[in-house]
Design a protein around this motif. Structure first.
Motif, PDB file in Angstrom:
ATOM      1  N   THR A   1       0.835  -1.195   0.000  1.00  0.00           N
ATOM      2  CA  THR A   1       0.000   0.000   0.000  1.00  0.00           C
ATOM      3  C   THR A   1       0.874   1.251   0.000  1.00  0.00           C
ATOM      4  N   PRO A   2       0.305   2.437  -0.184  1.00  0.00           N
ATOM      5  CA  PRO A   2       1.113   3.663  -0.089  1.00  0.00           C
ATOM      6  C   PRO A   2       1.877   3.763   1.230  1.00  0.00           C
TER       7      PRO A   2
ATOM      8  N   ASP B   1      -0.365  -3.172  -4.180  1.00  0.00           N
ATOM      9  CA  ASP B   1      -1.796  -3.086  -3.925  1.00  0.00           C
ATOM     10  C   ASP B   1      -2.456  -2.378  -5.112  1.00  0.00           C
TER      11      ASP B   1
ATOM     12  N   SER C   1      -4.553   0.885  -4.757  1.00  0.00           N
ATOM     13  CA  SER C   1      -3.832   2.143  -4.563  1.00  0.00           C
ATOM     14  C   SER C   1      -3.218   2.648  -5.851  1.00  0.00           C
TER      15      SER C   1
ATOM     16  N   SER D   1      -4.475   5.790  -7.851  1.00  0.00           N
ATOM     17  CA  SER D   1      -4.302   7.185  -7.413  1.00  0.00           C
ATOM     18  C   SER D   1      -2.945   7.760  -7.817  1.00  0.00           C
TER      19      SER D   1
END
Length: 270
Positions: A29-30, A66, A69, A72
């Motif tokens: 993830t970020p 992910d 995510s 974005s």
């Protein structure tokens, strides 16, 4: 130290970094990318650390990026040039998340179970050594989702595998199972299960931690610097390195311990 995606424990000169989102297959993830930088900055700041074991939790080491995510990753939608600048900066930041592993002053040992997919291959190729549990496998998954692997795999894996195998894995995205990886030297060992793989990595880290931390830092630096350079350039670099560091206390302590038949006692790096 506990972040959103990673934990860090330090004991007996060994740092244990662990991915801690097993229910989500440890997807990246970020928060993961920033957590990795923070954790390795903490390791680098701790003079007592002499080796790192990087492991995971759950069924798979990691399923990679992910994908939710990834939606974005856009900047200014009104200007394609600015949007691409935004994306370039983003990719460079992701690359840095694994470069901190590659540039860590101490050796890093990866422990893999289950699938090590996509970004997971980028991660473990930045490590010094890899130990995998029986049944584990790797996949350069990026080709299967229509992108070029861009966080380190294509730059580091050619130093770890023959070119033909590198290209086959990168072009097909197929599974690269533990036994095949061992046959090419991509992994140092195949253990019976995850627990045995972790125990093997910890034993290896303990051996490393008993060596001179100055000599270990120099050995890793010289090996890393030698990638892509001529033998002559590498010899020049190690000559300058030893001219700077060889006269420290560690060599005298190492030789004295051997002569006295005792374990050496090295000071931490300042």
């Amino acid at each position: 130290m506990q972040t959103e995606t990673i934990s860090l424990e330090i004991a007996e000169h060994i740092a244990h970094v662990k991915l801690t989102r097993p229910d989500e297959l440890n997807t990246m993830t970020p928060a993961f990318w920033e957590d990795m930088i923070s954790v390795f900055e903490a390791i680098d700041a701790d003079p007592a650390v002499r080796a790192v074991v990087l492991s995971s939790t759950g069924r798979h080491f990691t399923a990679g990026l992910d994908l939710k995510s990834a939606q974005s990753l856009h900047g200014d939608p009104k200007d394609v040039a600015r949007e691409r600048v935004h994306f370039l900066k983003h990719v460079k930041r992701l690359q840095h998340s694994f470069t901190v592993i590659d540039e860590c002053r101490v050796p890093v040992i990866a422990v893999i179970q289950g699938g090590c997919i996509g970004g997971g291959v980028d991660l473990v190729t930045a490590c010094d050594m890899r130990i995998i549990a029986e049944g584990g496998w790797f996949s350069v998954q990026e080709i299967n989702v229509g992108i070029v692997a861009d966080v380190g795999t294509l730059q580091r894996i050619p130093h770890l595998l023959p070119q033909g195998i590198v290209r086959e894995l990168a072009y097909t995205g197929r599974r690269f199972p533990a036994d095949e990886a061992k046959s090419y030297g991509f992994v140092n060992a195949v253990a019976a299960d995850h627990e045995a793989a972790l125990a093997s990595a910890m034993a290896l880290a303990k051996t490393i931690a008993q060596k001179s931390p100055v000599a270990m830092m120099g050995t890793k630096a010289v090996l890393n610097r030698g990638r892509g350079q001529t033998v002559e350039a590498g010899l020049d670099y190690v000559a300058v390195w030893n001219a700077a560091f060889l006269q420290g206390e560690d060599m005298r302590e190492a030789i004295g311990a051997q002569m006295q038949k005792r374990e050496p006692a090295f000071k931490n790096i300042a």
